[in-house]
Design an enzyme around this catalytic site. Sequence first.
Site, PDB file in Angstrom:
ATOM      1  N   GLU A 145     -25.869 -17.159   0.999  1.00 41.57           N
ATOM      2  CA  GLU A 145     -27.256 -17.325   0.552  1.00 41.57           C
ATOM      3  C   GLU A 145     -28.003 -18.327   1.420  1.00 41.57           C
ATOM      4  O   GLU A 145     -29.162 -18.114   1.795  1.00 41.57           O
ATOM      5  CB  GLU A 145     -27.284 -17.787  -0.916  1.00 41.57           C
ATOM      6  CG  GLU A 145     -26.700 -16.789  -1.900  1.00 41.57           C
ATOM      7  CD  GLU A 145     -25.217 -17.010  -2.155  1.00 41.57           C
ATOM      8  OE1 GLU A 145     -24.728 -16.592  -3.208  1.00 41.57           O
ATOM      9  OE2 GLU A 145     -24.548 -17.618  -1.277  1.00 41.57           O
ATOM     10  N   ALA A 147      12.199   6.987   6.693  1.00 41.68           N
ATOM     11  CA  ALA A 147      13.142   6.750   7.789  1.00 41.68           C
ATOM     12  C   ALA A 147      14.172   7.872   7.813  1.00 41.68           C
ATOM     13  O   ALA A 147      14.451   8.502   6.792  1.00 41.68           O
ATOM     14  CB  ALA A 147      13.848   5.403   7.627  1.00 41.68           C
ATOM     15  N   SER A 162      12.708   4.799  12.284  1.00 40.14           N
ATOM     16  CA  SER A 162      11.420   5.169  11.706  1.00 40.14           C
ATOM     17  C   SER A 162      10.266   5.079  12.704  1.00 40.14           C
ATOM     18  O   SER A 162       9.124   5.364  12.350  1.00 40.14           O
ATOM     19  CB  SER A 162      11.103   4.279  10.503  1.00 40.14           C
ATOM     20  OG  SER A 162      11.048   2.921  10.874  1.00 40.14           O
ATOM     21  N   TRP A 194       8.171   6.416  15.810  1.00 44.54           N
ATOM     22  CA  TRP A 194       7.043   6.112  14.938  1.00 44.54           C
ATOM     23  C   TRP A 194       6.762   7.340  14.079  1.00 44.54           C
ATOM     24  O   TRP A 194       6.703   8.449  14.600  1.00 44.54           O
ATOM     25  CB  TRP A 194       5.800   5.761  15.740  1.00 44.54           C
ATOM     26  CG  TRP A 194       5.942   4.509  16.529  1.00 44.54           C
ATOM     27  CD1 TRP A 194       6.202   4.393  17.850  1.00 44.54           C
ATOM     28  CD2 TRP A 194       5.808   3.171  16.026  1.00 44.54           C
ATOM     29  NE1 TRP A 194       6.225   3.084  18.219  1.00 44.54           N
ATOM     30  CE2 TRP A 194       5.988   2.306  17.117  1.00 44.54           C
ATOM     31  CE3 TRP A 194       5.540   2.651  14.767  1.00 44.54           C
ATOM     32  CZ2 TRP A 194       5.924   0.921  16.975  1.00 44.54           C
ATOM     33  CZ3 TRP A 194       5.475   1.274  14.641  1.00 44.54           C
ATOM     34  CH2 TRP A 194       5.661   0.431  15.728  1.00 44.54           C
ATOM     35  N   THR A 204      15.002  -4.873   6.129  1.00 46.51           N
ATOM     36  CA  THR A 204      14.044  -4.352   7.109  1.00 46.51           C
ATOM     37  C   THR A 204      14.038  -5.212   8.364  1.00 46.51           C
ATOM     38  O   THR A 204      13.929  -4.709   9.486  1.00 46.51           O
ATOM     39  CB  THR A 204      12.626  -4.314   6.492  1.00 46.51           C
ATOM     40  OG1 THR A 204      12.628  -3.393   5.407  1.00 46.51           O
ATOM     41  CG2 THR A 204      11.592  -3.884   7.520  1.00 46.51           C
ATOM     42  N   GLU A 244       5.292  -4.639   3.341  1.00 47.47           N
ATOM     43  CA  GLU A 244       5.525  -3.571   4.313  1.00 47.47           C
ATOM     44  C   GLU A 244       6.919  -2.972   4.266  1.00 47.47           C
ATOM     45  O   GLU A 244       7.298  -2.205   5.123  1.00 47.47           O
ATOM     46  CB  GLU A 244       5.207  -4.075   5.731  1.00 47.47           C
ATOM     47  CG  GLU A 244       3.726  -4.214   6.001  1.00 47.47           C
ATOM     48  CD  GLU A 244       3.375  -4.062   7.468  1.00 47.47           C
ATOM     49  OE1 GLU A 244       4.123  -3.381   8.200  1.00 47.47           O
ATOM     50  OE2 GLU A 244       2.352  -4.622   7.876  1.00 47.47           O
ATOM     51  N   LEU A 296      12.802  -2.981  -1.574  1.00 50.69           N
ATOM     52  CA  LEU A 296      11.825  -3.944  -2.051  1.00 50.69           C
ATOM     53  C   LEU A 296      10.653  -3.225  -2.723  1.00 50.69           C
ATOM     54  O   LEU A 296      10.174  -3.642  -3.783  1.00 50.69           O
ATOM     55  CB  LEU A 296      11.311  -4.798  -0.888  1.00 50.69           C
ATOM     56  CG  LEU A 296      10.195  -5.794  -1.196  1.00 50.69           C
ATOM     57  CD1 LEU A 296      10.624  -6.789  -2.261  1.00 50.69           C
ATOM     58  CD2 LEU A 296       9.765  -6.528   0.075  1.00 50.69           C
TER      59      LEU A 296
END
Length: 349
Positions: free
Chosen positions: A77, A187, A193, A195, A221, A281, A286
Amino acid sequence: MNVEDDAKFMAEAIEIAEKARLRSSPNPWVGVAVVANGQVVGKGFTGPFTPVKETKKLRNVSQLEEEFESRTGSHAEITALTEAGELANGATLYTTLEPCSHHGRTGPCTDVIIQSGVKRVVVAIIDPDKRVSGSGVEALRSAGIVVDVGQNSVDVNQQLAPYLHHRRTGRPYVILKLAATLDGRIAAPDGSSNWITGEKARSDVHRLRAESDAICVGAGTVRSDDPRLTVRSVDGDNPRRIVIGEIPEGSQVEPAESWIGPLRDLTQKLGDEGVLQLLVEGGADLAGQLHREGLIDRYVIYISPSIMGGDDGKPLLSGAGIANMKSIKRGKFANVIQLGEDVRLDLVL
């Protein structure tokens, strides 16, 4: 101003707010447009938040709020009204979030608005922060300014979802990000995995990282993929990196924090430290645990036009699922975006 004009100028304020998205957290990314004679004469967005090298251990919520306020950049503002100058007198101010009415480093925005001579203020949503929560609107109305609330509120609620969630619950807005084939595999059986998705989808993930205050992965991971979890495809800061479990020595994710304990306790700790958005991620173990504990607020799934063609690949979520269709969790797609050959699906339950 008619309804169409109000919608148009609030949409511009929303677009202005995006300029603050990667720099203002844990403060809200707010956009403001000052309009006189049908023209925007002043624009402003939340100034950058000044980070510190280490997270302070603060004793209570009030102390946390004071610490945040001391490192807050200019308010949207004030920036917009400064740019408008004398043209603000008799103008209409559009703001995506209710102006603050409490004293901080910059003083109440409501005082500046009143002194500017603005005759009307259009607010998209009320700020749930207990220091504001309607008092900003009340202060403006008490000064004789016309205030309308609710314009383009659906869009702003989505734009400010992490901030609003944090102020209402004290916990971060948790986003689970996964990339999968059309048949739901993240995966191959050998664990590979890279891409699954293409370059545009991967760049979009980096934008998600830049928007997040912290990022979290499982130790499995880290062992299998050795990710860096940094921001590389967009101009933004790296989030705090958190590994669930012991961090393998020499991992690229370092410097990172190790967490061993209940995941709900982690989210509460991060919320207490001002983390508005936590990006998760992976991996599937998880993700499955967070899902079953009801800790995910948004599922962001990138689907590639590919098929593994079997049941031995890694699924989106590991662990026990529902026993029958009566127990299935249904939500809605909040967003569907084409990114190159891939599709991003945003699901909220």
